[in-house]
Scaffold this motif. Structure first.
Motif, PDB file in Angstrom:
ATOM      1  N   GLY A 142       3.392  -0.071   2.026  1.00 52.58           N
ATOM      2  CA  GLY A 142       3.524  -1.466   2.939  1.00 52.58           C
ATOM      3  C   GLY A 142       2.262  -2.211   2.986  1.00 52.58           C
ATOM      4  O   GLY A 142       2.468  -3.209   3.511  1.00 52.58           O
ATOM      5  N   ASN A 143       1.134  -1.640   2.657  1.00 54.14           N
ATOM      6  CA  ASN A 143      -0.104  -2.338   2.952  1.00 54.14           C
ATOM      7  C   ASN A 143      -0.663  -2.723   1.533  1.00 54.14           C
ATOM      8  O   ASN A 143      -1.751  -3.447   1.550  1.00 54.14           O
ATOM      9  CB  ASN A 143      -1.254  -1.472   3.466  1.00 54.14           C
ATOM     10  CG  ASN A 143      -0.955  -0.891   4.949  1.00 54.14           C
ATOM     11  OD1 ASN A 143      -0.118  -1.729   5.656  1.00 54.14           O
ATOM     12  ND2 ASN A 143      -1.265   0.146   5.304  1.00 54.14           N
ATOM     13  N   LEU A 144       0.014  -2.490   0.470  1.00 56.41           N
ATOM     14  CA  LEU A 144      -0.331  -2.834  -0.797  1.00 56.41           C
ATOM     15  C   LEU A 144      -0.543  -4.315  -0.962  1.00 56.41           C
ATOM     16  O   LEU A 144       0.225  -5.040  -0.947  1.00 56.41           O
ATOM     17  CB  LEU A 144       0.431  -2.155  -1.861  1.00 56.41           C
ATOM     18  CG  LEU A 144       0.217  -2.475  -3.242  1.00 56.41           C
ATOM     19  CD1 LEU A 144      -1.235  -1.722  -3.528  1.00 56.41           C
ATOM     20  CD2 LEU A 144       1.340  -1.862  -4.140  1.00 56.41           C
ATOM     21  N   PRO A 145      -1.801  -4.818  -1.208  1.00 55.55           N
ATOM     22  CA  PRO A 145      -2.186  -6.252  -1.499  1.00 55.55           C
ATOM     23  C   PRO A 145      -1.757  -6.594  -3.092  1.00 55.55           C
ATOM     24  O   PRO A 145      -1.888  -5.799  -4.096  1.00 55.55           O
ATOM     25  CB  PRO A 145      -3.661  -6.520  -1.241  1.00 55.55           C
ATOM     26  CG  PRO A 145      -4.141  -5.197  -1.749  1.00 55.55           C
ATOM     27  CD  PRO A 145      -3.288  -4.200  -1.307  1.00 55.55           C
ATOM     28  N   GLU A 146      -1.201  -8.021  -3.112  1.00 54.38           N
ATOM     29  CA  GLU A 146      -0.928  -8.165  -4.641  1.00 54.38           C
ATOM     30  C   GLU A 146      -2.309  -8.615  -5.305  1.00 54.38           C
ATOM     31  O   GLU A 146      -2.425  -8.447  -6.474  1.00 54.38           O
ATOM     32  CB  GLU A 146      -0.182  -9.712  -4.481  1.00 54.38           C
ATOM     33  CG  GLU A 146       1.421  -9.278  -3.881  1.00 54.38           C
ATOM     34  CD  GLU A 146       2.023 -10.447  -3.792  1.00 54.38           C
ATOM     35  OE1 GLU A 146       1.593 -11.659  -4.448  1.00 54.38           O
ATOM     36  OE2 GLU A 146       3.274 -10.475  -3.284  1.00 54.38           O
ATOM     37  N   PHE A 147      -3.475  -9.157  -4.558  1.00 53.11           N
ATOM     38  CA  PHE A 147      -4.637  -9.266  -5.104  1.00 53.11           C
ATOM     39  C   PHE A 147      -5.774  -9.254  -3.921  1.00 53.11           C
ATOM     40  O   PHE A 147      -5.569  -9.127  -2.764  1.00 53.11           O
ATOM     41  CB  PHE A 147      -4.744 -10.724  -5.655  1.00 53.11           C
ATOM     42  CG  PHE A 147      -4.511 -11.942  -4.836  1.00 53.11           C
ATOM     43  CD1 PHE A 147      -5.490 -12.341  -3.733  1.00 53.11           C
ATOM     44  CD2 PHE A 147      -3.138 -12.265  -4.670  1.00 53.11           C
ATOM     45  CE1 PHE A 147      -4.981 -13.530  -3.199  1.00 53.11           C
ATOM     46  CE2 PHE A 147      -2.778 -13.448  -3.849  1.00 53.11           C
ATOM     47  CZ  PHE A 147      -3.600 -13.990  -3.092  1.00 53.11           C
ATOM     48  N   ILE A 148      -6.889  -9.257  -4.303  1.00 52.52           N
ATOM     49  CA  ILE A 148      -8.173  -9.248  -3.199  1.00 52.52           C
ATOM     50  C   ILE A 148      -9.135 -10.314  -3.733  1.00 52.52           C
ATOM     51  O   ILE A 148      -9.463 -10.555  -5.120  1.00 52.52           O
ATOM     52  CB  ILE A 148      -9.010  -7.994  -3.469  1.00 52.52           C
ATOM     53  CG1 ILE A 148      -8.117  -6.573  -2.668  1.00 52.52           C
ATOM     54  CG2 ILE A 148     -10.163  -7.831  -2.671  1.00 52.52           C
ATOM     55  CD1 ILE A 148      -8.578  -5.238  -3.299  1.00 52.52           C
ATOM     56  N   VAL A 172      -6.396  -0.484   3.338  1.00 52.74           N
ATOM     57  CA  VAL A 172      -6.661  -0.404   2.053  1.00 52.74           C
ATOM     58  C   VAL A 172      -8.093   0.134   1.678  1.00 52.74           C
ATOM     59  O   VAL A 172      -9.050  -0.395   2.285  1.00 52.74           O
ATOM     60  CB  VAL A 172      -6.506  -1.817   1.274  1.00 52.74           C
ATOM     61  CG1 VAL A 172      -6.892  -1.858   0.098  1.00 52.74           C
ATOM     62  CG2 VAL A 172      -4.943  -2.280   1.633  1.00 52.74           C
ATOM     63  N   ALA A 173      -8.307   1.057   0.683  1.00 56.28           N
ATOM     64  CA  ALA A 173      -9.500   1.648   0.445  1.00 56.28           C
ATOM     65  C   ALA A 173      -9.544   1.531  -0.972  1.00 56.28           C
ATOM     66  O   ALA A 173      -8.810   1.474  -1.727  1.00 56.28           O
ATOM     67  CB  ALA A 173      -9.541   2.861   0.873  1.00 56.28           C
TER      68      ALA A 173
END
Length: 210
Positions: A142-148, A172-173
């Motif tokens: 649920g915390n997975l970003p599409e990009f940073i 996110v780590a």
């Protein structure tokens, strides 16, 4: 971006082997495998045209997808994609089931922003040398970003942005940083334009001779 990109219909595949896979590809189908979450691997087929459309979006590779399999929905990540060596065809897909309560490790792309506005580049003659373009993250699905994002606006000429300088979303780590301080990799460096150092050295030499 349409939600349809992240929702794919799949069918259970019972005919196995290279011959069966070749037949599926002639029928514009993509063979696939779904595994993980402590369950038995499941052989699948997907519509090739839908896969081709979806894989054009960067987020397809780092977003939790929904597979619709015979009336059941399964959340999964793309873990591997095989392509034809010269034709625009996807030949096989590997999906990993995800559990909302279990962390996943995923390669996430970096988006470099304000590169055209950074004074070190726009007015000081520097240029951005990108060392890496994606990073591996660990987080709950649920915390997975599409990009940073990597903001270059205030990076001075000669400075390097490292992994530890990145601003990460909550929860996110970076897996590389968990390995120790010596794994704080360089992400991007603002360097002087090529020839600038040589010109400066030449100028100093001429001043010394005078």
């Amino acid at each position: 971006m349409s939600d349809a990109i992240f929702n794919l219909d799949a069918e259970v595949r019972t005919d196995m082997g290279k011959g069966a896979s070749r037949r599926l590809r002639r029928e514009e189908k993509v063979p696939a495998i779904l595994y993980g979450a402590g369950k038995e691997p499941l052989a699948l087929t997907l519509d090739h045209n839908k896969v081709i459309q979806a894989q054009e979006f960067e987020a397809f590779y780092s977003h939790v997808l929904t597979l619709n399999i015979g009336g059941e929905t399964v959340e999964a990540l793309v873990k591997d994609m095989q392509r034809h060596p010269y034709k625009p065809k996807v030949t096989h897909l590997d999906f990993q089931r995800v559990d909302a309560s279990v962390k996943v490790t995923v390669q996430v792309p970096l988006h470099f922003i304000n590169e055209d506005k950074a004074p070190a580049i726009k007015t000081d003659g520097g240029h951005a040398e990108h060392h890496i373009n994606e990073v591996e993250v660990s987080c709950l699905p649920g915390n997975l970003p599409e990009f940073i994002e990597v903001d270059l606006l205030n990076v001075a000429k000669g400075e390097t942005v490292h992994l530890s300088d990145l601003t990460l979303p909550a929860g996110v780590a970076l897996t590389e940083l968990a390995k120790g301080e010596d794994h704080d990799l360089a992400v991007v460096t603002i360097k002087a334009a090529k020839g600038a150092s040589a010109d400066a050295a030449e100028g100093e030499e001429e001043a010394t001779e005078e």
